[in-house]
Design a protein around this motif. Structure first.
Motif, short mmCIF file in Angstrom:
data_model
loop_
_atom_site.label_atom_id
_atom_site.label_comp_id
_atom_site.label_asym_id
_atom_site.label_seq_id
_atom_site.Cartn_x
_atom_site.Cartn_y
_atom_site.Cartn_z
N ARG A 17 -1.06 -0.73 -4.22
CA ARG A 17 -2.35 -0.45 -3.58
C ARG A 17 -2.41 1.00 -3.08
O ARG A 17 -1.40 1.55 -2.64
CB ARG A 17 -2.58 -1.38 -2.38
CG ARG A 17 -2.85 -2.83 -2.74
CD ARG A 17 -2.81 -3.71 -1.49
NE ARG A 17 -3.24 -5.06 -1.74
CZ ARG A 17 -4.45 -5.55 -1.45
NH1 ARG A 17 -5.35 -4.76 -0.88
NH2 ARG A 17 -4.75 -6.80 -1.72
N PHE A 18 -3.62 1.56 -3.14
CA PHE A 18 -3.84 2.90 -2.60
C PHE A 18 -5.17 2.91 -1.86
O PHE A 18 -6.18 2.43 -2.37
CB PHE A 18 -3.87 3.95 -3.72
CG PHE A 18 -4.08 5.36 -3.23
CD1 PHE A 18 -3.04 6.07 -2.63
CD2 PHE A 18 -5.31 5.98 -3.36
CE1 PHE A 18 -3.23 7.37 -2.18
CE2 PHE A 18 -5.51 7.27 -2.92
CZ PHE A 18 -4.47 7.96 -2.32
N ARG A 19 -5.16 3.45 -0.65
CA ARG A 19 -6.39 3.55 0.12
C ARG A 19 -7.12 4.82 -0.27
O ARG A 19 -6.70 5.92 0.05
CB ARG A 19 -6.09 3.55 1.63
CG ARG A 19 -7.34 3.59 2.52
CD ARG A 19 -6.94 3.66 3.99
NE ARG A 19 -8.08 3.63 4.88
CZ ARG A 19 -8.78 4.70 5.24
NH1 ARG A 19 -8.45 5.89 4.77
NH2 ARG A 19 -9.81 4.60 6.06
N ASP A 20 -8.24 4.66 -0.98
CA ASP A 20 -9.06 5.80 -1.36
C ASP A 20 -9.59 6.44 -0.08
O ASP A 20 -10.25 5.78 0.72
CB ASP A 20 -10.24 5.31 -2.23
CG ASP A 20 -11.05 6.44 -2.83
OD1 ASP A 20 -11.29 7.45 -2.12
OD2 ASP A 20 -11.47 6.32 -3.99
N VAL A 52 -8.80 -5.69 1.65
CA VAL A 52 -7.83 -5.66 2.73
C VAL A 52 -7.83 -7.01 3.43
O VAL A 52 -8.89 -7.52 3.82
CB VAL A 52 -8.16 -4.53 3.73
CG1 VAL A 52 -7.21 -4.57 4.92
CG2 VAL A 52 -8.09 -3.18 3.03
N ASP A 55 -8.64 -1.69 -1.14
CA ASP A 55 -7.75 -0.70 -1.73
C ASP A 55 -8.02 -0.61 -3.23
O ASP A 55 -8.71 -1.46 -3.81
CB ASP A 55 -6.28 -1.09 -1.50
CG ASP A 55 -5.90 -1.10 -0.04
OD1 ASP A 55 -6.37 -0.21 0.71
OD2 ASP A 55 -5.13 -1.99 0.38
N LYS A 109 -8.91 -5.82 -4.75
CA LYS A 109 -7.86 -5.67 -3.75
C LYS A 109 -8.46 -5.50 -2.35
O LYS A 109 -8.31 -4.45 -1.72
CB LYS A 109 -6.96 -4.47 -4.09
CG LYS A 109 -6.26 -4.58 -5.44
CD LYS A 109 -5.31 -5.77 -5.49
CE LYS A 109 -4.67 -5.90 -6.87
NZ LYS A 109 -3.83 -7.12 -6.98
N SER A 150 -0.27 9.77 2.24
CA SER A 150 -1.55 9.86 1.52
C SER A 150 -2.57 10.74 2.23
O SER A 150 -3.59 11.11 1.64
CB SER A 150 -2.14 8.46 1.34
OG SER A 150 -2.49 7.88 2.58
N ASN A 179 -13.63 3.32 0.54
CA ASN A 179 -12.72 2.20 0.78
C ASN A 179 -13.36 1.05 1.54
O ASN A 179 -12.66 0.15 2.00
CB ASN A 179 -11.47 2.67 1.53
CG ASN A 179 -11.79 3.38 2.84
OD1 ASN A 179 -12.40 2.79 3.74
ND2 ASN A 179 -11.41 4.64 2.95
N ARG A 204 0.84 -1.21 0.00
CA ARG A 204 0.00 0.00 0.00
C ARG A 204 0.87 1.25 0.00
O ARG A 204 1.90 1.30 0.66
CB ARG A 204 -0.93 0.01 1.22
CG ARG A 204 -1.83 1.22 1.30
CD ARG A 204 -2.64 1.24 2.58
NE ARG A 204 -3.79 0.37 2.50
CZ ARG A 204 -4.64 0.18 3.51
NH1 ARG A 204 -4.41 0.77 4.68
NH2 ARG A 204 -5.68 -0.61 3.37
#
Length: 208
Positions: free
Chosen positions: A78-81, A132, A176, A130, A14, A85, A8
């Motif tokens: 991965r990116f946590r919006d 978690v 993610d 994706k 972020s 999310n 992530r």
């Protein structure tokens, strides 16, 4: 060769990120003043800018390490919006009945995690690839079950045995977004001793 890294984007960097979904629409004006609208995209695509999250030299160090390890835009991650999310609304806890994955047929054991967006009688369903790890909850006809496994790299849920015909399979989860850097360079600035910033860190969703 490009691959996806199951890691992530640093959460500390972020914080403060902006962005959200985009749609591609072709609009053709007609002589009558009316217009025809069409879309070449079946699904939306998300874009983010993580630049506002950079506030210190420590953030810069973390960002450079992450950028170089991904080889810039080459490898996804991965990116946590920050806005979207989980399977439930932001003010609600996830439950195993949040999203409908499908109905049993007595043979199928594998179901894809999805999230549906509905408004005004219209809806769109998004594949969630994706999840978690450890966040997925599953229910059969509203009854929670633990007899399943989840692939956190694909979002596929495999039940221990096939649900009977018409049994509703539901799930709740956190997830993610698969993204990559949307620039081949980092524009960084040293604002003052100990303080730094990034003009922009564009990220773009990787669609299947």
């Amino acid at each position: 060769m490009s691959v996806f890294h199951e890691i992530r984007f640093p959460f500390s960097v972020s914080i403060g990120a902006s962005g959200g979904p985009e749609r591609r629409t072709q609009i053709v004006p007609l002589l009558s003043g009316r217009e025809q609208r069409n879309t070449p995209w079946a699904n939306s695509r998300r874009r983010y800018d993580a630049g506002p999250g950079v506030r210190s030299l420590a953030d810069i160090h973390t960002l450079i390490e992450f950028f170089e390890a991904r080889r810039g835009p080459l490898h996804g991650f991965r990116f946590r919006d920050p806005f979207d999310n989980r399977s439930a609304a932001p003010d609600q806890a996830s439950s195993p009945t949040d999203q409908i994955l499908g109905n049993g047929d007595g043979a199928t054991t594998i179901f894809q995690l999805v999230k549906s967006y509905a408004s005004g009688g219209e809806s769109w369903t998004r594949f969630i690839e994706k999840p978690v790890d450890g966040s997925v909850l599953v229910a059969l006809d509203g009854v929670a079950t633990s007899d399943f496994v989840v692939d956190p790299a694909t979002g596929l849920v495999t039940l221990a045995s096939p649900p009977a015909s018409d049994v509703v399979v539901t799930a709740g989860f956190a997830f993610d977004v698969p993204v990559r850097f949307d620039a081949e360079r980092l524009d960084l600035a040293l604002d003052e001793p100990g303080a730094a910033s990034a003009l922009s860190i564009p990220l773009i969703e990787i669609r299947p």
